[in-house]
Scaffold this active site. Sequence first.
Site, mmCIF file in Angstrom:
data_model
loop_
_atom_site.group_PDB
_atom_site.id
_atom_site.type_symbol
_atom_site.label_atom_id
_atom_site.label_comp_id
_atom_site.label_asym_id
_atom_site.label_seq_id
_atom_site.Cartn_x
_atom_site.Cartn_y
_atom_site.Cartn_z
ATOM 1 N N HIS A 157 -15.358 4.765 -34.288
ATOM 2 C CA HIS A 157 -14.811 5.701 -35.282
ATOM 3 C C HIS A 157 -14.136 6.900 -34.632
ATOM 4 O O HIS A 157 -13.394 7.619 -35.290
ATOM 5 C CB HIS A 157 -15.938 6.179 -36.211
ATOM 6 C CG HIS A 157 -16.442 5.107 -37.122
ATOM 7 N ND1 HIS A 157 -16.195 5.083 -38.472
ATOM 8 C CD2 HIS A 157 -17.160 3.979 -36.866
ATOM 9 C CE1 HIS A 157 -16.734 4.015 -39.008
ATOM 10 N NE2 HIS A 157 -17.344 3.325 -38.051
ATOM 11 N N ASP A 365 -9.260 13.921 -33.359
ATOM 12 C CA ASP A 365 -10.081 13.286 -34.391
ATOM 13 C C ASP A 365 -9.782 11.797 -34.429
ATOM 14 O O ASP A 365 -8.607 11.408 -34.355
ATOM 15 C CB ASP A 365 -9.745 13.906 -35.762
ATOM 16 C CG ASP A 365 -10.948 13.928 -36.694
ATOM 17 O OD1 ASP A 365 -11.805 13.031 -36.574
ATOM 18 O OD2 ASP A 365 -11.032 14.832 -37.545
HETATM 19 P P1 ADP Z 1 -16.056 13.367 -39.555
HETATM 20 O O1 ADP Z 1 -16.398 11.952 -39.713
HETATM 21 O O2 ADP Z 1 -15.776 13.758 -38.145
HETATM 22 O O3 ADP Z 1 -17.017 14.303 -40.171
HETATM 23 P P2 ADP Z 1 -13.984 12.858 -41.556
HETATM 24 O O4 ADP Z 1 -12.938 13.785 -42.071
HETATM 25 O O5 ADP Z 1 -13.474 11.517 -41.191
HETATM 26 O O6 ADP Z 1 -14.667 13.602 -40.336
HETATM 27 O O7 ADP Z 1 -15.106 12.644 -42.640
HETATM 28 C C1 ADP Z 1 -15.816 13.698 -43.189
HETATM 29 C C2 ADP Z 1 -16.422 13.232 -44.502
HETATM 30 O O8 ADP Z 1 -17.474 14.126 -44.836
HETATM 31 C C3 ADP Z 1 -15.421 13.266 -45.647
HETATM 32 O O9 ADP Z 1 -15.664 12.179 -46.511
HETATM 33 C C4 ADP Z 1 -15.732 14.586 -46.328
HETATM 34 O O10 ADP Z 1 -15.488 14.598 -47.713
HETATM 35 C C5 ADP Z 1 -17.209 14.749 -46.089
HETATM 36 N N1 ADP Z 1 -17.546 16.176 -46.022
HETATM 37 C C6 ADP Z 1 -17.187 17.073 -45.088
HETATM 38 N N2 ADP Z 1 -17.666 18.306 -45.393
HETATM 39 C C7 ADP Z 1 -18.329 18.173 -46.548
HETATM 40 C C8 ADP Z 1 -19.061 19.073 -47.404
HETATM 41 N N3 ADP Z 1 -19.189 20.361 -47.121
HETATM 42 N N4 ADP Z 1 -19.632 18.578 -48.511
HETATM 43 C C9 ADP Z 1 -19.516 17.264 -48.803
HETATM 44 N N5 ADP Z 1 -18.851 16.374 -48.060
HETATM 45 C C10 ADP Z 1 -18.262 16.811 -46.948
HETATM 46 C C1 G6P Z 2 -18.590 11.321 -37.146
HETATM 47 C C2 G6P Z 2 -19.120 10.185 -36.303
HETATM 48 C C3 G6P Z 2 -20.226 9.465 -37.056
HETATM 49 C C4 G6P Z 2 -21.296 10.448 -37.507
HETATM 50 C C5 G6P Z 2 -20.678 11.588 -38.303
HETATM 51 C C6 G6P Z 2 -21.677 12.663 -38.715
HETATM 52 O O1 G6P Z 2 -18.022 10.777 -38.277
HETATM 53 O O2 G6P Z 2 -18.066 9.294 -35.969
HETATM 54 O O3 G6P Z 2 -20.819 8.461 -36.249
HETATM 55 O O4 G6P Z 2 -22.274 9.804 -38.304
HETATM 56 O O5 G6P Z 2 -19.657 12.195 -37.526
HETATM 57 O O6 G6P Z 2 -22.419 13.098 -37.623
HETATM 58 P P1 G6P Z 2 -24.013 12.914 -37.530
HETATM 59 O O7 G6P Z 2 -24.324 13.323 -36.119
HETATM 60 O O8 G6P Z 2 -24.550 13.856 -38.564
HETATM 61 O O9 G6P Z 2 -24.343 11.500 -37.832
#
Ligand code: ADP
Ligand code: G6P
Length: 469
Positions: A157, A365
């Site tokens: 990912h 990212d």
């Molecule tokens: P990462 O996987 O690195 O966190 P992404 O943008 O791919 O980044 O995914 C983040 C996910 O988490 C999205 O679906 C987003 O809506 C959710 N998210 C991020 N911040 C919040 C928050 N404060 N409350 C609810 N959902 C959140």
């Molecule tokens: C990114 C990573 C995931 C991970 C997520 C949240 O999306 O690719 O593997 O699950 O961040 O991080 P956490 O450490 O809370 O699982």
Amino acid sequence: MSRLIVVSNRVTPPSASGEESVGGLAMALAAALREYSGLWFGWSGKTTPEFTGQLAMQKIDGVTVATVDLEDADVDEYYNGYANKTLWPLFHYRSDLTAFDRAYGEGYERVNRRFAETLRPLIEPNDLVWIHDYHLIPLARELRRLGVKNRMGFFLHVPWPAYQLITTLPGHRQLVQAMFDYDLLGFQTAEYQQAFEEYVLNEADGEQTSPGIWKAFGRTVRIGAYPIGIDAADFAKLVRSQRAVRMNDLMRACTVFRRLIIGVDRLDYSKGLEERFLAYEDFLGNHPDALEGVSLLQIATPSRDEVTAYQDIRARLDAVSGRINGAYATADWVPIRYVNRTYRRDELAGMYRAADVGLVTPLRDGMNLVAKEYVAAQDPSDPGVLVLSQFAGAAEQLGDALIVNPFSREDMSDAIQRALTMPRPERLRRWERLMEEVRNNDVTAWRDRYVQALEGLAATPRLVEAAAH
Ligand code: ADP
Ligand code: G6P
């Protein structure tokens, strides 16, 4: 159709409540499994004094969820250690934050072994095993050692780093070799796939034997780019929900006479939040006419807070947002509303819709699903503008966003100004193309492309070899 077993460190069962945990992987897998009555295996998020290997099984919305507890040392060395102090920063180009510690590496190997031993009895001969993300790279090797002959796929990912970076990791060869125990390797973008292939060519003396098929370490694997998407149909429903509509109204009510810019991220140094705040500060400095006319709502959910680098970025963001607000706020206006909490998905959908600009500016990212969610939440007759970092995997597909260099404050400040003043016909034109992409390449398409590729691999040379033994 074979049964699908999904394995990831973080397990968040599909739920109707909208209160799933934060992070792209959890969001995507919950959505991908919703229609697939498969099995999802991973860490419970809990610890026990000593590892017992005891499985907790639950059936939720047709998906069997199997979780196992870890012990404290596992969490320190594997999750906080090798996964989040070594691989995460390195894969996000932050070698300055990357810690190398042999105990972390040992913890990583131990937990992967433990996962394999716990999962082994659940695997039936025809199952497809789909393993996710940087926490579990050696899991296929461990399962093969236990005699598992099933087709196994891995999806990363996060970015795969450039050759010059990955080779700074002690034991990088062993890590990559373990990837050749899979049948299919999936990356988010063509760029990350190419970076991996460059490693295989240069460092592992590998070769491409036919399109997409690579040979190294005496084994063969298929490699491809499978960009992940969101559940666009579900998001469209969420946007129309009562809570979303109420949140949209609320946001508009508290920004009357003002334009709203939104950022939604896990609180992670890879998301470029400090750079974003500083660029916004420049924007305010360069556009005195915008003062009191625009507001940045930054939602940043605390993440991995036992790791020092995360504590540091949190403290810096408190300081920078405080300083900017101190310098510019008036009796009825604050330039940045900085919120450290999680919201329900339907509430988030309403917030995105109320925002004139979505600022998605990570320094690096794998994909970034927030960018896609922002697009999916817009009003088709009056959409907002997405400002997107060139270093998010999503930029490969969402070229109709305003693409920016997140390291340049001037670039970002200009993009904010351009987004806020973009004429409606241009907003519509851009959004329609973005929305088409988000809809066509949604999470279901991602899952189906990947699973079909894995299912079709029965006759790869590696498997023929394995079957002959
Ligand atoms: P990462 O996987 O690195 O966190 P992404 O943008 O791919 O980044 O995914 C983040 C996910 O988490 C999205 O679906 C987003 O809506 C959710 N998210 C991020 N911040 C919040 C928050 N404060 N409350 C609810 N959902 C959140
Ligand atoms: C990114 C990573 C995931 C991970 C997520 C949240 O999306 O690719 O593997 O699950 O961040 O991080 P956490 O450490 O809370 O699982």
